[in-house]
Scaffold this motif. Structure first.
Motif, PDB file in Angstrom:
ATOM      1  N   PHE A 138       0.747  -1.204   0.036  1.00 19.57           N
ATOM      2  CA  PHE A 138       0.018   0.022  -0.012  1.00 19.57           C
ATOM      3  C   PHE A 138       0.901   1.143  -0.069  1.00 19.57           C
ATOM      4  CE2 PHE A 138      -2.931  -3.164   1.154  1.00 19.57           C
ATOM      5  CZ  PHE A 138      -4.319  -2.666   0.711  1.00 19.57           C
ATOM      6  N   LYS A 180       0.668   5.124   0.422  1.00 22.88           N
ATOM      7  CA  LYS A 180      -0.575   6.123   1.107  1.00 22.88           C
ATOM      8  C   LYS A 180       0.156   7.253   1.762  1.00 22.88           C
ATOM      9  CE  LYS A 180      -1.071   3.286   4.854  1.00 22.88           C
ATOM     10  NZ  LYS A 180      -1.977   2.249   5.651  1.00 22.88           N
ATOM     11  N   GLY A 193      -6.597  10.289   5.230  1.00 23.13           N
ATOM     12  CA  GLY A 193      -7.953  10.018   5.830  1.00 23.13           C
ATOM     13  C   GLY A 193      -8.937   9.801   4.727  1.00 23.13           C
ATOM     14  N   LYS A 245      -8.268   8.655   0.769  1.00 18.07           N
ATOM     15  CA  LYS A 245      -7.608   9.411  -0.115  1.00 18.07           C
ATOM     16  C   LYS A 245      -6.213   9.362  -0.386  1.00 18.07           C
ATOM     17  CE  LYS A 245      -8.612  14.352  -1.287  1.00 18.07           C
ATOM     18  NZ  LYS A 245      -7.302  14.887  -1.727  1.00 18.07           N
ATOM     19  N   GLN A 268       3.872   0.348   2.623  1.00 18.56           N
ATOM     20  CA  GLN A 268       3.755  -0.749   3.463  1.00 18.56           C
ATOM     21  C   GLN A 268       3.233  -2.001   2.892  1.00 18.56           C
ATOM     22  OE1 GLN A 268       0.172   0.347   5.954  1.00 18.56           O
ATOM     23  NE2 GLN A 268       1.517   2.004   7.332  1.00 18.56           N
ATOM     24  N   GLY A 313       1.243  -5.308   2.364  1.00 19.63           N
ATOM     25  CA  GLY A 313      -0.129  -5.368   2.423  1.00 19.63           C
ATOM     26  C   GLY A 313      -0.262  -6.543   3.469  1.00 19.63           C
ATOM     27  N   VAL A 314      -0.996  -6.227   4.550  1.00 15.81           N
ATOM     28  CA  VAL A 314      -1.165  -7.078   5.588  1.00 15.81           C
ATOM     29  C   VAL A 314      -2.322  -8.206   5.290  1.00 15.81           C
ATOM     30  CG1 VAL A 314      -1.862  -7.618   8.185  1.00 15.81           C
ATOM     31  CG2 VAL A 314      -0.092  -5.431   7.336  1.00 15.81           C
ATOM     32  N   PHE A 327      -4.786  -9.722   6.634  1.00 15.81           N
ATOM     33  CA  PHE A 327      -5.502  -9.465   8.020  1.00 15.81           C
ATOM     34  C   PHE A 327      -6.663 -10.589   8.111  1.00 15.81           C
ATOM     35  CE2 PHE A 327      -6.872  -5.709   5.832  1.00 15.81           C
ATOM     36  CZ  PHE A 327      -8.455  -5.818   5.847  1.00 15.81           C
ATOM     37  N   TYR A 357      -9.324  -6.951  12.390  1.00 15.43           N
ATOM     38  CA  TYR A 357      -8.849  -5.670  12.101  1.00 15.43           C
ATOM     39  C   TYR A 357      -9.535  -4.706  13.170  1.00 15.43           C
ATOM     40  CZ  TYR A 357      -7.754  -1.321   9.046  1.00 15.43           C
ATOM     41  OH  TYR A 357      -7.401  -0.489   8.437  1.00 15.43           O
ATOM     42  N   ARG A 409      -9.724  -0.830  15.057  1.00 16.71           N
ATOM     43  CA  ARG A 409      -9.559   0.655  15.235  1.00 16.71           C
ATOM     44  C   ARG A 409      -9.757   1.025  16.579  1.00 16.71           C
ATOM     45  NH1 ARG A 409     -12.285   5.150  11.358  1.00 16.71           N
ATOM     46  NH2 ARG A 409     -10.646   4.872  10.155  1.00 16.71           N
ATOM     47  N   TYR A 443     -13.381  -3.716  13.324  1.00 15.39           N
ATOM     48  CA  TYR A 443     -13.610  -2.845  12.074  1.00 15.39           C
ATOM     49  C   TYR A 443     -13.596  -3.763  10.816  1.00 15.39           C
ATOM     50  CZ  TYR A 443     -13.162   1.554   9.424  1.00 15.39           C
ATOM     51  OH  TYR A 443     -13.374   2.536   8.294  1.00 15.39           O
ATOM     52  N   GLU A 501      -5.038   1.964  13.909  1.00 14.30           N
ATOM     53  CA  GLU A 501      -5.671   0.956  13.336  1.00 14.30           C
ATOM     54  C   GLU A 501      -4.496  -0.317  13.256  1.00 14.30           C
ATOM     55  OE1 GLU A 501      -7.819   1.710   9.702  1.00 14.30           O
ATOM     56  OE2 GLU A 501      -8.287   3.623  10.438  1.00 14.30           O
ATOM     57  N   ILE A 521      -0.967   0.082  10.923  1.00 19.63           N
ATOM     58  CA  ILE A 521      -1.052   0.375   9.751  1.00 19.63           C
ATOM     59  C   ILE A 521      -1.525   1.932   9.462  1.00 19.63           C
ATOM     60  CG2 ILE A 521      -1.222  -1.826   8.731  1.00 19.63           C
ATOM     61  CD1 ILE A 521      -3.993  -0.782   7.671  1.00 19.63           C
ATOM     62  N   ASP A 522      -2.016   2.507  10.247  1.00 20.28           N
ATOM     63  CA  ASP A 522      -2.598   3.845  10.161  1.00 20.28           C
ATOM     64  C   ASP A 522      -2.693   4.314  11.670  1.00 20.28           C
ATOM     65  OD1 ASP A 522      -4.069   6.106   9.456  1.00 20.28           O
ATOM     66  OD2 ASP A 522      -5.764   5.185   9.321  1.00 20.28           O
TER      67      ASP A 522
HETATM   68  N1  LIG Z   1      -0.625  -2.285   5.012  1.00 20.07           N
HETATM   69  C1  LIG Z   1      -1.765  -2.487   4.896  1.00 20.07           C
HETATM   70  N2  LIG Z   1      -2.113  -3.671   4.780  1.00 20.07           N
HETATM   71  C2  LIG Z   1      -3.442  -4.155   4.587  1.00 20.07           C
HETATM   72  N3  LIG Z   1      -4.545  -3.085   4.073  1.00 20.07           N
HETATM   73  C3  LIG Z   1      -4.103  -2.023   4.043  1.00 20.07           C
HETATM   74  C4  LIG Z   1      -2.865  -1.623   4.560  1.00 20.07           C
HETATM   75  N4  LIG Z   1      -2.790  -0.209   4.328  1.00 20.07           N
HETATM   76  C5  LIG Z   1      -4.179   0.174   4.088  1.00 20.07           C
HETATM   77  N5  LIG Z   1      -4.916  -1.046   3.981  1.00 20.07           N
HETATM   78  C6  LIG Z   1      -6.267  -0.899   3.557  1.00 20.07           C
HETATM   79  O1  LIG Z   1      -6.642   0.234   2.850  1.00 20.07           O
HETATM   80  C7  LIG Z   1      -7.409   0.905   3.823  1.00 20.07           C
HETATM   81  C8  LIG Z   1      -7.409   2.528   4.066  1.00 20.07           C
HETATM   82  O2  LIG Z   1      -6.026   2.609   4.458  1.00 20.07           O
HETATM   83  P1  LIG Z   1      -5.761   3.767   5.664  1.00 20.07           P
HETATM   84  O3  LIG Z   1      -6.652   3.390   6.972  1.00 20.07           O
HETATM   85  O4  LIG Z   1      -4.442   3.827   5.895  1.00 20.07           O
HETATM   86  O5  LIG Z   1      -6.246   5.127   5.095  1.00 20.07           O
HETATM   87  P2  LIG Z   1      -7.067   6.266   5.586  1.00 20.07           P
HETATM   88  O6  LIG Z   1      -7.124   7.244   4.288  1.00 20.07           O
HETATM   89  O7  LIG Z   1      -6.516   6.602   6.940  1.00 20.07           O
HETATM   90  O8  LIG Z   1      -8.440   5.749   5.825  1.00 20.07           O
HETATM   91  P3  LIG Z   1      -9.559   5.853   6.929  1.00 20.07           P
HETATM   92  O9  LIG Z   1      -9.795   7.276   7.084  1.00 20.07           O
HETATM   93  O10 LIG Z   1     -10.786   4.898   6.609  1.00 20.07           O
HETATM   94  O11 LIG Z   1      -8.865   5.401   8.160  1.00 20.07           O
HETATM   95  C9  LIG Z   1      -7.509   0.091   5.306  1.00 20.07           C
HETATM   96  O12 LIG Z   1      -8.859   0.333   6.052  1.00 20.07           O
HETATM   97  C10 LIG Z   1      -7.387  -1.034   4.807  1.00 20.07           C
HETATM   98  O13 LIG Z   1      -8.414  -1.962   4.309  1.00 20.07           O
END
Ligand SMILES: Nc1ncnc2c1ncn2[C@@H]1O[C@H](COP(=O)(O)OP(=O)(O)OP(=O)(O)O)[C@@H](O)[C@H]1O
Ligand SMILES: [Mg+2]
Length: 200
Positions: free
Chosen positions: A22, A24, A29, A32, A58, A60-61, A63, A66, A68, A82, A126, A137-138
């Motif tokens: 991933f 990001k 958030g 996006k 990162q 890809g976990v 999982f 999950y 939060r 979650y 998260e 991961i977040d």
């Molecule tokens: N390292 C990872 N391994 C597996 N899935 C991931 C990983 N990073 C992100 N994802 C998937 O992508 C989604 C969005 O990633 P992330 O939560 O980092 O973004 P975000 O923009 O903060 O979204 P949110 O506002 O929903 O938290 C996660 O809910 C998960 O399903």
């Protein structure tokens, strides 16, 4: 940034992180600019759209569980199951299946450790869990989602009550006239060096 190299050693980065991965924003958030990439071509395609955002890559976990977690005051943790694949209003699982208490204990401990390291009084962390190991991961969300329509009534009341107690605690320290916690740190006294230690 001191460990930044240029040009980036992409092959060794891909070898280290693996695919799928991933790409990001470090503090994103709402999904996006989140890209799931399966190979270097997909990675570079996503990378080229990332403008001047500071991105993280990162693994890809894969999982099973999950979570939060709300973390308040670097000590109180509310773990919510979650499901990121569910429609928006059903992501906070209503009747979650039971989870190994040891896993929950670790999630709680790791969430506090992260918030202490980051200095965040309010955060959501998260964890995606693979083979019983929670991977954060977040974890940089100092203004987390607390909308009752999205988090549900129970979670909403937890976060409102606990944030209210947090501010009550801080303000009461001021109102009581005693010194706030930070001010109780004693100034370091200059230590005189004994003459004998400076000889030679
Ligand atoms: N390292 C990872 N391994 C597996 N899935 C991931 C990983 N990073 C992100 N994802 C998937 O992508 C989604 C969005 O990633 P992330 O939560 O980092 O973004 P975000 O923009 O903060 O979204 P949110 O506002 O929903 O938290 C996660 O809910 C998960 O399903
Ligand atoms: Mg997220």
């Amino acid at each position: 940034m001191r460990n930044l190299q240029f040009p980036m050693p992409w092959d060794s980065i891909f070898g280290y992180v693996g695919f799928p991965a991933f790409l990001k924003p470090f503090d994103g958030g709402g999904w996006k600019d989140v890209y799931k990439v399966n190979n270097p071509e997909e990675f570079f395609h996503a990378y080229d759209q990332s403008r001047d955002l500071c991105m993280t890559l990162q693994r890809g976990v894969k999982f099973k569980e999950y979570f939060r977690c709300y973390v308040v005051g670097q000590e109180k943790v509310h773990i919510m199951q979650y499901d990121p694949s569910a429609p928006f209003h059903e992501r906070y699982v209503k009747n979650p299946a039971p989870v190994d208490p040891k896993l929950l204990e670790r999630v709680k401990r790791d969430a506090i450790t992260l918030c202490k390291a980051l200095g965040y009084d309010l955060n959501t962390v998260e964890f995606a869990c693979e083979d019983g190991i929670p991977y954060a991961i977040d974890f940089m969300n100092p203004a987390p989602d607390a909308d009752i329509h999205s988090v549900g009534e129970e979670n909403f009341h937890w976060i409102v009550d606990n944030v209210a107690e947090l501010s009550e605690y801080r303000w009461s320290t001021f109102l009581a006239g005693s010194e706030p916690e930070a001010a109780t740190i004693k100034p370091v006294k200059a230590v005189k060096t004994p003459k004998s230690a400076t000889k030679g």
